[in-house]
Design an enzyme around this catalytic site. Structure first.
Site, PDB file in Angstrom:
ATOM      1  CD  GLU A   1       1.971   9.344  -5.389  1.00  0.00           C
ATOM      2  OE1 GLU A   1       1.915  10.444  -4.822  1.00  0.00           O
ATOM      3  OE2 GLU A   1       2.178   8.273  -4.779  1.00  0.00           O
TER       4      GLU A   1
ATOM      5  CG  HIS B   1       3.229   6.303  -2.006  1.00  0.00           C
ATOM      6  ND1 HIS B   1       2.156   7.149  -1.977  1.00  0.00           N
ATOM      7  CD2 HIS B   1       2.966   5.328  -1.108  1.00  0.00           C
ATOM      8  CE1 HIS B   1       1.275   6.712  -1.090  1.00  0.00           C
ATOM      9  NE2 HIS B   1       1.742   5.604  -0.543  1.00  0.00           N
TER      10      HIS B   1
ATOM     11  CG  HIS C   1      -1.102   9.530  -3.065  1.00  0.00           C
ATOM     12  ND1 HIS C   1       0.079   9.412  -2.374  1.00  0.00           N
ATOM     13  CD2 HIS C   1      -2.016  10.027  -2.175  1.00  0.00           C
ATOM     14  CE1 HIS C   1      -0.099   9.844  -1.124  1.00  0.00           C
ATOM     15  NE2 HIS C   1      -1.358  10.216  -0.975  1.00  0.00           N
TER      16      HIS C   1
ATOM     17  CD  GLU D   1       6.955   8.825  -1.886  1.00  0.00           C
ATOM     18  OE1 GLU D   1       6.524   9.033  -3.027  1.00  0.00           O
ATOM     19  OE2 GLU D   1       6.227   8.767  -0.869  1.00  0.00           O
TER      20      GLU D   1
HETATM   21 ZN    ZN Z   1       2.025   9.047  -2.845  1.00  0.00          ZN
END
Ligand code: ZN
Ligand code: ZN
Lengths: 314, 312
Positions: B25, B117, B22, B179
């Site tokens: 991020e 992420h 992404h 994450e």
């Molecule tokens: Zn992400």
């Protein structure tokens, strides 16, 4: 007796509340949309209060802007620019907004505009002042600060000989920026929304009391005056080589002294602040300012005094 | 009594680390860019590590994605689709990544892929694995929890029963996603940057030990397993009509009981959780999930018995 210390100011009858000047700053977007459907809480007797979404296309896409930053194009050049096919969306929009709420610097302009913003920086609920000689606005900020105490409500003065902002709200006779954080872009936090809502409530209460004839004696408030913007360290390709140091992160409005850490490189090297006087950083690590080459803004703390005011019609 | 014999698994020789799946991020993007310039700290004696940028165009524009979410594009449907003029950029990209690090499900695929992420939710340093049946990743998580002690590392099992894997690391034979949050999109925070870096170093140490023959005994471990998603309340026109309740905000991985408040409307009314059992929410108020109208992910907390593991 008191009258020699008091300036008579025109009553404030037409007020606008702008949300979505930056389309991904959601507190203002959702508050304004809510007030458009159900505006009881922003109505005050004798006042016209108009909630308004300034950049609807950016709001729809949940992005800061479409072509350029709407909050930087309310200068004479852009407002007077001929409309052509390839004109940026925000410039066209600025002219429309100026037509409805301005014209800027004219008698027909709205008396007061609140413009609602969010920041990813830990700035709390900050009031932005554009003009250090605007007695009415300083009096209002003093009122809001007292109403919110003991909660902190910093005032940020963006008056500067070289840095010209040309903000959306600047078309009003009394422009007021409201900047509340920290909140990520594209996120709506209930606590941040509530803080913004209280600032507007107290601001409108002040206008109402002022219009009713109450005299406000001279007041002095502490404010943070913009000095300069500080960029990230970069390599020759313009890429950022260091990030905000953990001991500066989230420390908006806290004193920064010579030798204090400000950046940390990828290799773990600390870069310290060099300067003779204590400064108060703000907009520390604001997401939208990476592209503006701005890691934080240096401010100095000063005291600002407003004359006493009273509405001229009562 | 003797403990059950360990499962045996081949050593890992090819490992990839992806940042910027992404494009807004930033922890993983800054780390991957740093490693591409200077891969020293990724080096271990028994395997090779390849850092790469997942979605270069999205990174360039600092947006989550250009055409569609890359991290939902690694399904058979997309990977086997034939090239078309008007297909989203990420579909083309997914096929390329699959060629380089896969093909998914094949013997040539990379042995392991890390995917980095950030989230705007208060998820701390969360480890994401497809399911508890992924033996090597579960051992890696266990090792990280024991050796990386700066912050707790909850384990999130993301695959719903019967669902096909769709994430970028499903291209490799095994994978782990990190994450880390809360961090706004487009922002780099030094604290999360160094936490992510330390966790990757710790995970690479685990692979090194595994490759060199360390026997990892069986263990019991707590993990959160997704059961579904909670949508925002909406007006008839589809616009969100309430916010995450202040009492739920920032409470990722904490118990949410029936009748606890979950939303607050703009007029101040509370909306309560209507479920019958205690759940554990995560991804509370994640910016990227607004477009999907997802307010949080619902999870159950379980203990899992993970069998021992050693190199073949
Ligand atoms: Zn992400
Ligand atoms: Zn803004």
């Amino acid at each position: 007796m008191t009258s020699c210390y008091v300036v008579h100011e025109a009553p404030v009858r037409r007020v606008a509340i702008f949300g979505g000047t930056h389309g991904n700053e959601l507190s203002g977007v959702f508050l304004v949309k809510h007030w458009q459907e159900n505006g009881d809480e922003i109505q005050r007797t004798g006042l016209e209060v108009r909630p308004f979404i300034t950049n609807p296309r950016a709001v729809k896409k949940c992005t800061r802007y479409i072509d350029c930053d709407l909050n930087r194009v309310f200068d004479p050049d852009n407002l007077g620019r001929q409309i052509t096919e390839d004109i940026p969306y925000e410039v066209r929009r600025a002219q429309e907004i100026n037509h409805v709420f301005g014209p800027k610097n004219s008698n027909d302009a709205y008396d007061l505009i609140f413009d609602l913003h969010n920041t990813t920086s830990n700035m709390g609920g900050t009031l932005i002042l554009e003009n250090s000689r605007n007695n009415f606005t300083i009096q209002m900020f003093n009122y809001i600060k007292n109403a919110l105490a003991p909660e902190c409500c910093p005032v940020f003065l963006i008056e500067h000989p070289n840095l010209k902002y040309a903000t959306t709200r600047s078309i009003a006779k009394h422009p007021v920026g409201v900047e509340v954080g920290p909140q990520p872009q594209g996120v709506l936090r209930a606590d941040i929304l509530d803080k913004m809502r209280k600032i507007i409530k107290h601001g409108l209460d002040f206008v109402h009391i002022f219009n009713e004839g109450k005299e406000f004696p001279p007041c002095t408030i502490e404010i943070y005056k913009i000095m300069e913007k500080v960029d990230y360290p970069r390599n020759k390709n313009g890429e950022i080589t260091a990030v905000i140091h953990p001991s500066l992160q989230d420390q908006d409005w806290q004193p920064l002294n010579n030798g204090d850490p400000i950046f940390l490189t990828v290799d773990g090297e600390t870069i310290n602040y060099e300067g003779d006087c204590t400064v108060y950083p703000t907009f520390v690590n604001e997401a939208a300012y990476y592209e503006k080459k701005q890691a934080f803004v240096k401010t100095v703390k000063v005291k600002l005094t407003a004359k006493g005011i009273r509405s001229s019609l009562s | 009594l003797c403990s059950s014999p360990s499962n045996r698994s081949r050593p890992l020789s090819c490992v990839a680390v992806c940042g910027g799946t992404h494009g807004n991020e930033m922890s993983g993007i800054y780390l991957a860019k740093h490693w591409l310039r200077d891969p020293m700290e990724l080096q271990r004696s028994s395997f090779a590590v390849t850092p790469f940028l997942g979605n270069p165009r999205a990174i360039e524009k600092c947006v989550r994605y250009v055409g569609q979410d890359l991290n939902r594009t690694f399904t058979t449907e997309f990977l086997s689709s034939t090239e078309a003029e008007d297909e989203p950029y990420e579909v083309v990209l997914a096929r390329e990544i699959n060629q380089t690090y896969g093909p998914k499900g094949s013997a040539q695929a990379f042995d392991f892929m890390f995917d980095l992420h950030n989230t705007t939710a208060s998820m701390g340093t969360c480890l994401i694995v497809d399911s508890e049946e992924s033996l090597l990743p579960m051992h890696m998580c266990h090792y990280i929890q024991m050796h990386y002690t700066r912050s707790p590392c909850p384990i999130y099992l993301y695959k719903l029963p019967g669902e096909e894997t769709y994430s970028i690391n499903s291209v490799a034979k095994a994978g782990l996603a990190l994450e880390l949050g809360p961090q706004p999109q487009q922002v780099v925070r030094a604290d999360l940057f160094s936490q992510m870096r330390d966790i990757i170093a710790c995970a690479l140490d685990f692979i090194e030990l595994f490759n060199k023959g360390t026997v990892f005994p069986a263990f019991e471990i707590e993990a959160y397993k997704i059961t579904g998603r909670m949508d925002y309340p909406c007006y008839p026109d589809g616009e969100i009509s309430a916010m995450v309740h202040p009492k739920l905000q920032d409470k990722d991985f904490l118990p949410l009981n029936p009748r606890d408040p979950i939303f607050q409307t703009f007029s101040g009314e509370e909306i309560l959780y209507e479920g019958n059992t205690t759940i554990y929410p995560a991804f509370i108020n994640e910016a990227a999930y607004y477009e999907k109208k997802v307010a949080f992910v619902k999870m159950e907390k379980h203990m899992f018995s993970i069998p021992g593991l050693q190199r073949d």
